[in-house]
Design a protein around this motif. Structure first.
Motif, PDB file in Angstrom:
ATOM      1  N   ASN A  18      53.962  45.273  27.451  1.00  0.00           N
ATOM      2  CA  ASN A  18      54.303  44.185  26.527  1.00  0.00           C
ATOM      3  C   ASN A  18      55.600  43.498  26.958  1.00  0.00           C
ATOM      4  N   TYR A  19      56.582  44.295  27.330  1.00  0.00           N
ATOM      5  CA  TYR A  19      57.865  43.757  27.793  1.00  0.00           C
ATOM      6  C   TYR A  19      57.666  42.903  29.050  1.00  0.00           C
ATOM      7  N   LEU A  20      56.889  43.408  30.012  1.00  0.00           N
ATOM      8  CA  LEU A  20      56.663  42.667  31.267  1.00  0.00           C
ATOM      9  C   LEU A  20      55.930  41.353  31.014  1.00  0.00           C
ATOM     10  N   LYS A  21      54.988  41.366  30.095  1.00  0.00           N
ATOM     11  CA  LYS A  21      54.283  40.130  29.741  1.00  0.00           C
ATOM     12  C   LYS A  21      55.264  39.114  29.152  1.00  0.00           C
ATOM     13  N   GLU A  22      56.202  39.588  28.325  1.00  0.00           N
ATOM     14  CA  GLU A  22      57.226  38.705  27.756  1.00  0.00           C
ATOM     15  C   GLU A  22      58.109  38.097  28.849  1.00  0.00           C
ATOM     16  N   GLN A  23      58.223  38.800  29.986  1.00  0.00           N
ATOM     17  CA  GLN A  23      59.017  38.314  31.115  1.00  0.00           C
ATOM     18  C   GLN A  23      58.167  37.434  32.045  1.00  0.00           C
ATOM     19  N   ASN A  24      56.964  37.077  31.596  1.00  0.00           N
ATOM     20  CA  ASN A  24      56.028  36.228  32.350  1.00  0.00           C
ATOM     21  C   ASN A  24      55.489  36.881  33.617  1.00  0.00           C
ATOM     22  N   CYS A  25      55.384  38.195  33.605  1.00  0.00           N
ATOM     23  CA  CYS A  25      54.766  38.908  34.722  1.00  0.00           C
ATOM     24  C   CYS A  25      53.260  39.002  34.473  1.00  0.00           C
ATOM     25  N   GLU A  26      52.498  38.924  35.550  1.00  0.00           N
ATOM     26  CA  GLU A  26      51.047  39.066  35.466  1.00  0.00           C
ATOM     27  C   GLU A  26      50.693  40.532  35.722  1.00  0.00           C
ATOM     28  N   ILE A  27      50.053  41.172  34.770  1.00  0.00           N
ATOM     29  CA  ILE A  27      49.671  42.577  34.915  1.00  0.00           C
ATOM     30  C   ILE A  27      48.441  42.645  35.817  1.00  0.00           C
ATOM     31  N   LEU A  28      48.553  43.394  36.922  1.00  0.00           N
ATOM     32  CA  LEU A  28      47.443  43.519  37.865  1.00  0.00           C
ATOM     33  C   LEU A  28      46.710  44.853  37.730  1.00  0.00           C
ATOM     34  N   GLU A  29      47.464  45.915  37.562  1.00  0.00           N
ATOM     35  CA  GLU A  29      46.874  47.261  37.479  1.00  0.00           C
ATOM     36  C   GLU A  29      47.708  48.107  36.532  1.00  0.00           C
ATOM     37  N   ARG A  30      47.036  49.084  35.920  1.00  0.00           N
ATOM     38  CA  ARG A  30      47.718  50.107  35.132  1.00  0.00           C
ATOM     39  C   ARG A  30      47.208  51.457  35.599  1.00  0.00           C
ATOM     40  N   ASN A  31      48.107  52.405  35.715  1.00  0.00           N
ATOM     41  CA  ASN A  31      47.765  53.760  36.138  1.00  0.00           C
ATOM     42  C   ASN A  31      46.927  53.756  37.420  1.00  0.00           C
ATOM     43  N   TYR A  32      47.429  53.053  38.423  1.00  0.00           N
ATOM     44  CA  TYR A  32      46.751  52.978  39.720  1.00  0.00           C
ATOM     45  C   TYR A  32      46.915  54.318  40.426  1.00  0.00           C
ATOM     46  N   LYS A  33      45.801  54.994  40.668  1.00  0.00           N
ATOM     47  CA  LYS A  33      45.833  56.316  41.303  1.00  0.00           C
ATOM     48  C   LYS A  33      45.256  56.251  42.702  1.00  0.00           C
ATOM     49  N   LEU A  34      45.922  56.927  43.613  1.00  0.00           N
ATOM     50  CA  LEU A  34      45.427  57.085  44.971  1.00  0.00           C
ATOM     51  C   LEU A  34      45.593  58.567  45.295  1.00  0.00           C
ATOM     52  N   LEU A  35      44.558  59.311  44.971  1.00  0.00           N
ATOM     53  CA  LEU A  35      44.635  60.765  45.150  1.00  0.00           C
ATOM     54  C   LEU A  35      44.432  61.131  46.610  1.00  0.00           C
ATOM     55  N   PRO A  36      45.118  62.098  47.134  1.00  0.00           N
ATOM     56  CA  PRO A  36      46.109  62.968  46.486  1.00  0.00           C
ATOM     57  C   PRO A  36      47.542  62.434  46.608  1.00  0.00           C
ATOM     58  N   ILE A  37      47.709  61.193  47.011  1.00  0.00           N
ATOM     59  CA  ILE A  37      49.045  60.674  47.308  1.00  0.00           C
ATOM     60  C   ILE A  37      49.897  60.494  46.064  1.00  0.00           C
ATOM     61  N   GLY A  38      49.422  59.704  45.097  1.00  0.00           N
ATOM     62  CA  GLY A  38      50.250  59.478  43.924  1.00  0.00           C
ATOM     63  C   GLY A  38      49.658  58.467  42.964  1.00  0.00           C
ATOM     64  N   GLU A  39      50.501  58.058  42.014  1.00  0.00           N
ATOM     65  CA  GLU A  39      50.094  57.119  40.975  1.00  0.00           C
ATOM     66  C   GLU A  39      51.234  56.142  40.711  1.00  0.00           C
ATOM     67  N   ILE A  40      50.853  54.924  40.359  1.00  0.00           N
ATOM     68  CA  ILE A  40      51.822  53.898  39.971  1.00  0.00           C
ATOM     69  C   ILE A  40      51.474  53.496  38.542  1.00  0.00           C
ATOM     70  N   ASP A  41      52.475  53.543  37.667  1.00  0.00           N
ATOM     71  CA  ASP A  41      52.223  53.255  36.252  1.00  0.00           C
ATOM     72  C   ASP A  41      51.709  51.840  36.037  1.00  0.00           C
ATOM     73  N   ILE A  42      52.420  50.850  36.595  1.00  0.00           N
ATOM     74  CA  ILE A  42      52.040  49.447  36.386  1.00  0.00           C
ATOM     75  C   ILE A  42      52.304  48.667  37.673  1.00  0.00           C
ATOM     76  N   ILE A  43      51.366  47.804  38.021  1.00  0.00           N
ATOM     77  CA  ILE A  43      51.562  46.880  39.144  1.00  0.00           C
ATOM     78  C   ILE A  43      51.477  45.475  38.555  1.00  0.00           C
ATOM     79  N   VAL A  44      52.513  44.679  38.825  1.00  0.00           N
ATOM     80  CA  VAL A  44      52.555  43.318  38.297  1.00  0.00           C
ATOM     81  C   VAL A  44      52.908  42.342  39.404  1.00  0.00           C
ATOM     82  N   LYS A  45      52.677  41.084  39.093  1.00  0.00           N
ATOM     83  CA  LYS A  45      53.139  39.999  39.950  1.00  0.00           C
ATOM     84  C   LYS A  45      54.203  39.242  39.173  1.00  0.00           C
TER      85      LYS A  45
END
Length: 122
Positions: A18-45
């Motif tokens: 919600n905060y990132l959207k208020e900052q005019n960021c475009e949400i691209l992904e949430r909880n992006y997982k690449l097993l077994p390497i790791g996870e990214i909570d949010i990816i935005v532009k």
């Protein structure tokens, strides 16, 4: 009944979205997982920059700020996952790593919270 850690995490990740959207960021992904390497909570532009966001929440600062819990090991996993995302999606624009630190009701957005070392580009 006590809230589960997973539920708490999802709640504060949504606050970060919600905060990132208020900052005019475009949400691209949430909880992006690449097993077994790791996870990214949010990816935005953010304009022309891809931003890989780690969200950390703490009730209080008794044991340190939430951002202090993004350890070198966690940073390394996020960086490796992000670089795979960049390669797999053929991204050729700028990117950065941010942390959204939520403590109680206070949100702190730390841009360029950490940067990859050259070894990741080899």
């Amino acid at each position: 009944m006590k809230e589960l850690t997973v539920d708490i995490g999802k709640k504060y990740e949504q606050e970060a979205v919600n905060y990132l959207k208020e900052q005019n960021c475009e949400i691209l992904e949430r909880n992006y997982k690449l097993l077994p390497i790791g996870e990214i909570d949010i990816i935005v532009k953010d304009k022309d920059t891809f931003v890989f966001v780690e969200v950390k929440y703490r009730k209080n600062k008794k044991y340190g700020t939430p951002a202090e819990f993004v350890t070198k090991t966690k940073q390394s996993k996020i960086i490796k996952t992000a670089l795979c995302y960049i390669k797999n999606n053929k991204i050729q624009s700028d990117f950065r790593f941010d942390v959204i630190s939520i403590c109680g009701t206070e949100i702190e957005h730390i841009k360029n919270a950490f940067v990859p070392k050259k070894k990741y580009y080899i």
